[in-house]
Design a protein around this motif. Structure first.
Motif, PDB file in Angstrom:
ATOM      1  N   LEU A  33       0.789  -1.156   0.089  1.00 39.60           N
ATOM      2  CA  LEU A  33       0.041  -0.125  -0.060  1.00 39.60           C
ATOM      3  C   LEU A  33       0.910   1.268  -0.002  1.00 39.60           C
ATOM      4  CD1 LEU A  33      -2.931   1.609   0.699  1.00 39.60           C
ATOM      5  CD2 LEU A  33      -2.165   1.321   2.783  1.00 39.60           C
ATOM      6  N   TRP A  34       1.750   1.389   0.993  1.00 47.32           N
ATOM      7  CA  TRP A  34       2.617   2.603   1.033  1.00 47.32           C
ATOM      8  C   TRP A  34       3.545   2.855  -0.265  1.00 47.32           C
ATOM      9  CZ3 TRP A  34       0.744   6.240   3.696  1.00 47.32           C
ATOM     10  CH2 TRP A  34       0.043   5.978   4.785  1.00 47.32           C
ATOM     11  N   SER A  35       3.961   1.716  -0.800  1.00 46.69           N
ATOM     12  CA  SER A  35       4.878   1.551  -1.950  1.00 46.69           C
ATOM     13  C   SER A  35       4.152   2.441  -3.013  1.00 46.69           C
ATOM     14  CB  SER A  35       5.533   0.508  -2.234  1.00 46.69           C
ATOM     15  OG  SER A  35       4.590  -0.453  -2.822  1.00 46.69           O
ATOM     16  N   ALA A  36       2.887   1.857  -3.256  1.00 51.76           N
ATOM     17  CA  ALA A  36       1.953   2.790  -4.154  1.00 51.76           C
ATOM     18  C   ALA A  36       1.786   4.011  -3.998  1.00 51.76           C
ATOM     19  CB  ALA A  36       0.586   1.884  -4.468  1.00 51.76           C
ATOM     20  N   VAL A  37       1.300   4.411  -2.766  1.00 52.63           N
ATOM     21  CA  VAL A  37       0.969   5.636  -2.180  1.00 52.63           C
ATOM     22  C   VAL A  37       2.196   6.785  -2.316  1.00 52.63           C
ATOM     23  CG1 VAL A  37       0.215   7.250  -0.471  1.00 52.63           C
ATOM     24  CG2 VAL A  37      -1.010   4.905  -1.100  1.00 52.63           C
ATOM     25  N   LEU A  38       3.047   6.221  -1.722  1.00 54.99           N
ATOM     26  CA  LEU A  38       4.520   7.162  -1.596  1.00 54.99           C
ATOM     27  C   LEU A  38       5.489   7.262  -2.639  1.00 54.99           C
ATOM     28  CD1 LEU A  38       5.021   6.666   2.258  1.00 54.99           C
ATOM     29  CD2 LEU A  38       3.963   8.693   1.013  1.00 54.99           C
TER      30      LEU A  38
END
Length: 79
Positions: A33-38
């Motif tokens: 999730l965070w790799s996609a968002v950030l």
């Protein structure tokens, strides 16, 4: 990262190792999730499927821990 350990171990102390430790299994999902968002990483259907499998396993294990265990067995029951 060093400061994160303080929060993690404080959470373990408050919630119990068996309960809170299961949350660590959600780390691959949160990383996705965070790799996609950030970072703008591409999320493929295969990675979403793997994340779903991890989440289902965590939910099943949490449900098993909350279910009360029966003591004894058929031999211990007397008429």
């Amino acid at each position: 990262m060093f400061l994160g350990f303080f929060a993690w171990y404080a959470g373990l102390a408050r919630g119990g190792v068996a309960q809170v430790g299961q949350l660590q299994l959600t780390q691959p999902v949160l990383t996705l999730l965070w790799s996609a968002v950030l970072l703008g990483e591409t999320v493929t259907p295969a990675s979403l499927g793997a994340a779903l499998v991890v989440l289902v396993c965590v939910v099943v294990l949490q449900g098993e821990r909350r279910r009360p265990r029966r003591r004894g067995g058929p031999r211990s029951a007397r008429p």
